[in-house]
Design an enzyme around this catalytic site. Structure first.
Site, PDB file in Angstrom:
ATOM      1  N   ASP A  40      27.881 -35.994 -67.832  1.00 28.29           N
ATOM      2  CA  ASP A  40      28.434 -34.649 -67.678  1.00 28.29           C
ATOM      3  C   ASP A  40      27.352 -33.762 -67.079  1.00 28.29           C
ATOM      4  OD1 ASP A  40      29.850 -32.126 -68.074  1.00 28.29           O
ATOM      5  OD2 ASP A  40      31.038 -33.191 -69.577  1.00 28.29           O
ATOM      6  N   TYR A 150      44.722 -29.661 -58.214  1.00 29.86           N
ATOM      7  CA  TYR A 150      44.525 -30.476 -59.419  1.00 29.86           C
ATOM      8  C   TYR A 150      45.582 -31.571 -59.483  1.00 29.86           C
ATOM      9  CZ  TYR A 150      44.520 -31.813 -64.341  1.00 29.86           C
ATOM     10  OH  TYR A 150      44.500 -32.533 -65.501  1.00 29.86           O
ATOM     11  N   LYS A 154      44.944 -35.705 -59.305  1.00 31.24           N
ATOM     12  CA  LYS A 154      45.326 -36.627 -60.373  1.00 31.24           C
ATOM     13  C   LYS A 154      46.316 -37.680 -59.876  1.00 31.24           C
ATOM     14  CE  LYS A 154      42.817 -35.294 -63.826  1.00 31.24           C
ATOM     15  NZ  LYS A 154      41.823 -36.207 -64.427  1.00 31.24           N
TER      16      LYS A 154
END
Length: 261
Positions: A40, A150, A154
């Site tokens: 991360d 987004y 995806k």
């Protein structure tokens, strides 16, 4: 009480461990005795826990995955898994999107997932197998307003994973897709916070759910662990919908709309 047990990989790379789904996946894996390499850009509260290593860097950079593979080597021998939870979201209609925003979302959500697979699949094949859970979204199939990039990212993750599942099946690498719905964590919380009335936004969305509530991230994390485990050995290229029944029907009737007959 009666229970059932499945085996998990010895070491699992989890992206997005600083918050949301990735944090809960990492926490559950550590509780089961797995070694976890978290990736991360922000530090995770899991740092300092036995069995956890953090690579603080962007998953969209190739150099990050060199560091991840070094961390895997230092973790010790054993089977390997990957859960790609990291993602970002920008709330905007298409005309409001800048090229920089489009590139940023696609780099993290799609390119980062592809780079992770590219780094770990050869190691899995060399070891005789491995398990990957690519986190997509119900938005990969169903559109949601103001989330065009987004949603597109995806959808791309979903097809990336399903294609890779076919490409690497004969070498023992099992790849599946996990498609969550709204969760009280991470991206959904940020989407809610962008609303004019956050409380109303969350209440309205919860009322759409058959169970009348938004799922907790840990509930979806448990689904990720199942897909990662040998209990899901019959699943390859599957897309598991973890949305509390939101997409089971086209609309959930609460009764408030009156009699249906």
């Amino acid at each position: 009480m009666p229970s059932i047990q499945f085996s998990l990989p010895d070491t699992v790379v989890v992206t997005g461990t600083a918050s949301g789904l990735g944090l809960d996946v990492g926490r559950l894996l550590l509780a089961q005795g797995c070694r976890v390499v978290g990736v991360d850009t922000a530090t995770s509260e899991l740092e300092g826990r036995a069995g956890y290593q953090q690579v603080t860097a962007s998953i969209a950079e190739s150099e990050t995955w060199d560091r991840v593979t070094s961390a895997i080597d230092s973790a010790g021998p054993g089977s390997l898994g990957l859960v790609s939870c990291a993602a970002i979201l920008d709330v905007a209609a298409v005309p409001s999107l800048s090229r920089a925003t489009i590139d940023k979302v696609m780099a993290v959500n799609l390119t980062g997932t592809a780079l992770g697979m590219a780094a770990l699949i050869p190691r899995m094949e060399a070891a005789g197998g491995g398990s990957i859970v690519a986190v997509a979204s119900i938005n990969a199939s169903l559109a949601e307003q103001q989330l065009a990039i987004y949603n597109a990212s995806k959808a791309a993750v979903r097809q990336l994973a399903r294609t890779a599942a076919l490409d690497h099946a004969r070498k023992g690498v099992r790849i599946n897709v996990l498609s969550p719905g709204p969760m009280m964590a991470g991206l959904f919380k940020r989407h809610a916070e962008s609303a004019t009335d956050t409380e109303k936004f969350v209440a309205t969305r919860a009322n759409r759910q058959p169970q009348g509530r938004i799922l907790e991230a840990e509930e979806v994390a448990r689904a990720a662990l199942f897909l990662l485990s040998d209990g899901a050995s019959a699943l390859l290229g599957a897309d598991i919908i973890a949305d509390g029944g939101l997409t089971t029907g086209f609309d959930f009737r609460t009764g408030a709309e009156g009699a249906s007959v």
